[in-house]
Scaffold this motif. Structure first.
Motif, mmCIF file in Angstrom:
data_model
loop_
_atom_site.group_PDB
_atom_site.id
_atom_site.type_symbol
_atom_site.label_atom_id
_atom_site.label_comp_id
_atom_site.label_asym_id
_atom_site.label_seq_id
_atom_site.Cartn_x
_atom_site.Cartn_y
_atom_site.Cartn_z
ATOM 1 N N ALA A 227 -7.955 -6.346 -5.261
ATOM 2 C CA ALA A 227 -6.932 -5.356 -4.919
ATOM 3 C C ALA A 227 -6.022 -5.110 -6.119
ATOM 4 O O ALA A 227 -5.629 -3.975 -6.399
ATOM 5 N N VAL B 53 -5.503 1.302 -0.625
ATOM 6 C CA VAL B 53 -6.149 0.041 -0.989
ATOM 7 C C VAL B 53 -6.381 -0.801 0.274
ATOM 8 O O VAL B 53 -7.301 -1.596 0.352
ATOM 9 N N ASN C 128 1.053 4.272 -2.739
ATOM 10 C CA ASN C 128 0.698 5.618 -2.343
ATOM 11 C C ASN C 128 1.797 6.635 -2.566
ATOM 12 O O ASN C 128 1.599 7.696 -3.134
ATOM 13 N N GLY D 71 0.827 -1.204 0.000
ATOM 14 C CA GLY D 71 0.000 0.000 0.000
ATOM 15 C C GLY D 71 0.864 1.258 0.000
ATOM 16 O O GLY D 71 0.612 2.209 -0.746
ATOM 17 N N GLU E 68 -7.661 -2.831 -8.489
ATOM 18 C CA GLU E 68 -7.660 -1.457 -7.983
ATOM 19 C C GLU E 68 -6.274 -0.811 -8.166
ATOM 20 O O GLU E 68 -6.174 0.357 -8.542
ATOM 21 N N ILE E 69 -5.231 -1.569 -7.932
ATOM 22 C CA ILE E 69 -3.882 -1.016 -8.120
ATOM 23 C C ILE E 69 -3.686 -0.665 -9.600
ATOM 24 O O ILE E 69 -3.224 0.420 -9.944
ATOM 25 N N LYS F 286 -5.241 6.317 -3.640
ATOM 26 C CA LYS F 286 -6.316 6.021 -2.685
ATOM 27 C C LYS F 286 -5.906 4.759 -1.933
ATOM 28 O O LYS F 286 -5.537 3.766 -2.572
ATOM 29 N N GLN G 153 -5.440 2.508 -10.449
ATOM 30 C CA GLN G 153 -4.734 3.721 -10.023
ATOM 31 C C GLN G 153 -3.514 3.999 -10.909
ATOM 32 O O GLN G 153 -3.099 5.136 -11.071
#
Ligand code: MSP
Length: 655
Positions: A473, A507, A373, A369, A476-477, A505, A480
């Motif tokens: 996940a 995860v 980020n 994460g 989602e990665i 954002k 992004q």
């Protein structure tokens, strides 16, 4: 790339999914997803190359009894449980290609075919059966399988009384197949894995095989498939259940012909718990040979998930761990990740909530994460989100190869370990290259792009490689990173191909220590414990590897332990147990918040030399950012500080 067929055992409908059954299903799902990604990357059709099966074992005495006791129609009862399984598997992201229920007509037809083939081979005969039977196991028992308790013989596994069965049954000539089984086990690589399990079944066969009773009289077991041509007898539930693996390929006849879907048979991998290994690695290959079919390619046995050493099961309420409750809080993917990363497939593994949170926080939050980020934030801040080029990183290809090898060997924990090598190295690379410094001058702009590009590419590779385990996940990665279109593939060439970065954002959002404590109390039903004040973060229960589990030296080396001298100490307002310490560690002073106030006053602390863990991810405790922690003896209660027996300068590493 060859075809891949993977199966779970079909679950009895006496229980809804629990963590144990979740585990065996998720392992299969991850294997199936990995093989689909590989197929796709090789330009093959994932559907045509990978087939993943799960389902339900609905017949037999166990179910007959439950439904009789409940006074419900067995078929309606099974239908109800089937809905629950399907809903659970959907929630947990299980991507099975078929769902078999043994009460389906297609299955009853396949079992009848199977029976006829065994009969045609001359391997079925009628004789008197006189022996013990455990309904829990749905299996005959020998004297070795039972204990004497209060004058009664009980099954060693279920601890419930075994029943005497004395009736005319059909038998299968299992004993005839002993030599062939021994030859089969001797193949390299062995079709029965891990090796220790192969040895176990080999010893069982070597000790002498007896023919198997494969039917019951209808008057004693009626919730079963009738014996073809002799309806007063019903087929033994295991003969029925094992055949499911062929049913979905079109049944034994179709598999014997081998065309179309049936061609998957050559690539069959059965993943089973160690309790049902004998059925899969002894009875099943013998039945298949008798029916004129090849044995499965591999039977892989996994161990049990336990709670305080006791196997998780419906019949042991103390072992209750509800995967739904965990998923409600952390999401489905972290739980999938946890069981696949934490346990070595094949061995038993003990479940604790503390280790679940530990992995959630360190592997997912602080490693993966954080890399996502910080990389995306820096890319926006320093180069307006437009990163061109990426530094070389040969280690990524090594990690990819290691992950591939691990998946081929059914070792999900090793596959994930390989991915985390590049994730951790990714964070280290950023620390070392300090993009914030490179951003200060136009001369270092190309270097800045190189570092950010390498970080983005590491994330893209990591997302693709964790996708079999955490499909949501990973998606989602990739979103992004602006690389959704890569979803479902496997990394190929190194080099950031570009992508429109979104805002970062989290995860894996942080779960504060107080909330963790409250959740554990809620999940373990110890709400009273939650009412007592939460332990301060520094003294909170730190999961320790189970006794006897070794950690690699490499893992130890990840700890940056140093000598530190306390230069200032003060109490943290409104927190009885906490002190805020300022440490001299050789460079910039560090601040840590430590739960040692019950044992040491601020005055006692100043001037002390302590051992300091410098690379624990910073966390905010009562508004103060704690940069690491100092080591102390004791659990929730601090008993003594760790120290050194002679003076060494602050900052000295500890090894
Ligand atoms: N119906 C049979 C299997 C027939 S396969 C042709 C059966 N069903 S079961 O529901 O009792 O168990 C199914 C699987 O779940 C087994 O492989 C078993 O080992 C596994 N597990 C049940 N509890 C488990 C744990 N606590 N840990 C890991 N796996 C566990 O047997």
């Amino acid at each position: 790339m060859s075809r891949f067929y993977i199966t779970t055992p079909i679950y009895y409908v006496n229980a809804v999914p629990h963590l144990g059954t979740f585990y065996s299903t998720v392992v299969d799902d991850a294997l199936a997803r990995y093989h689909r990604a590989r197929a796709k990357s090789q330009g093959l059709d994932p559907k045509g190359n990978v087939f993943f099966l799960t389902g339900l074992d609905e017949h037999g005495q166990k179910i007959e009894r439950i439904t009789r006791e409940k006074g419900v129609d067995p078929q309606l009862y099974c239908d109800g449980i089937a809905e629950k399984f399907k809903a659970a598997w959907e929630r947990f992201g299980i991507s099975n290609d078929d769902f078999i229920r043994t009460t389906e007509p297609r299955h009853e037809a396949a079992v009848a075919e199977m029976w006829k083939r065994l009969e045609a081979a001359g391997d079925i005969y009628k004789a008197e059966y006189d022996g013990m039977y455990c309904v829990g196991c749905e299996s005959a028992k020998s004297e070795d399988d039972v204990d004497l308790e209060d004058g009664q013989k009980v099954c060693k596994i279920h601890r419930t009384p075994v029943e005497r069965v004395k009736e005319q049954n059909y038998f299968f000539r299992l004993s005839k197949y002993a030599p062939r089984l021994l030859e089969w086990y001797a193949q390299t690589p062995s079709p029965v894995q891990p090796e220790s399990r192969r040895n176990e079944v080999r010893a069982f066969v070597e000790s002498g095989l007896r023919d198997l009773s494969v039917s019951r009289q209808k008057k004693s077991v009626s919730w079963a498939i009738p014996v073809p041509g002799d309806p007063e007898h019903t087929i033994f539930v295991w003969i029925d259940a094992l055949t499911n693996y062929l049913t979905v390929l079109g049944g034994p006849e179709a598999v014997a012909r081998g065309a179309g879907q049936a061609a998957f048979w050559d690539a069959a991998n059965h993943l089973v718990g160690k309790d049902i290994l004998r059925f899969h690695a002894v009875y099943w290959p013998a039945m298949l040979w008798s029916a004129g079919l090849p044995p499965p390619k591999q039977v892989f046995s996994h161990g049990f998930l336990t709670v305080k050493g006791q196997k998780i099961s419906k019949s042991a309420p103390a072992t209750k761990v509800d995967p739904n409750a965990i998923a409600d809080e952390l999401g489905v993917d972290p739980l999938r990740y946890f069981v696949l990363r934490e346990y070595v497939l094949g061995a038993d593994g003990d479940f604790t909530y503390e280790s679940l949170f530990q992995r959630y926080e360190s592997d997912l939050g602080n490693d993966l994460g954080n890399l996502l980020n910080r990389t995306i934030s820096m890319a926006h801040k320093f180069v307006a989100g437009k990163v061109e080029g990426s530094d070389e990183y040969p280690g990524a290809a090594d990690a990819k190869q290691e992950a591939e090898r691990a998946w081929e060997e059914f070792a999900p924990s090793r596959a994930l370990e390989a991915v985390w090598k590049i994730v951790r190295e990714g964070n280290r690379y950023i620390d070392e290259k300090a993009p914030w410094a490179l951003a200060k001058s136009p001369a270092t702009l190309p270097a800045l792009h190189g570092v950010l590009g390498r970080s983005l590419e590491t994330l893209r590779w990591a997302a693709l490689m964790v996708a079999p385990v955490m499909p949501g996940a990973a998606r989602e990665i990739l979103r992004q990173l602006g690389r959704e279109k890569d979803d479902g593939s496997w990394p190929d060439k190194w080099g950031w191909p570009g992508g429109v970065l979104t805002d970062p954002k989290p995860v894996f959002p942080r779960v504060e220590p107080e909330r963790q404590t409250a959740l554990i109390a809620q999940w373990t039903g110890t709400l009273a414990a939650a009412a007592t004040p939460a332990a301060p973060a520094a003294a909170a229960a730190k999961p320790v590897p189970a006794p006897g589990v070794d950690i690699a030296y490499d893992d130890f080396q990840k700890l940056d332990l140093r000598v530190a001298k306390v230069t200032a100490a003060e109490r943290v307002p409104k927190a009885d147990k906490l002190l805020k310490l300022t440490l001299d560690v050789g460079g910039d002073p560090r601040t840590v918040v430590s739960g040692i106030a019950p044992a040491y006053s601020p005055e006692q602390m100043v001037g002390k030399t302590v051992i300091y863990l410098a690379n624990l991810a910073p966390r905010k405790i009562r508004g103060v950012v704690s940069q690491g922690m100092i080591l102390a003896a004791g659990g929730d209660e601090v008993l003594a500080l760790s120290g050194l027996d002679r003076d060494v300068p602050p900052g000295t590493p500890i090894r």
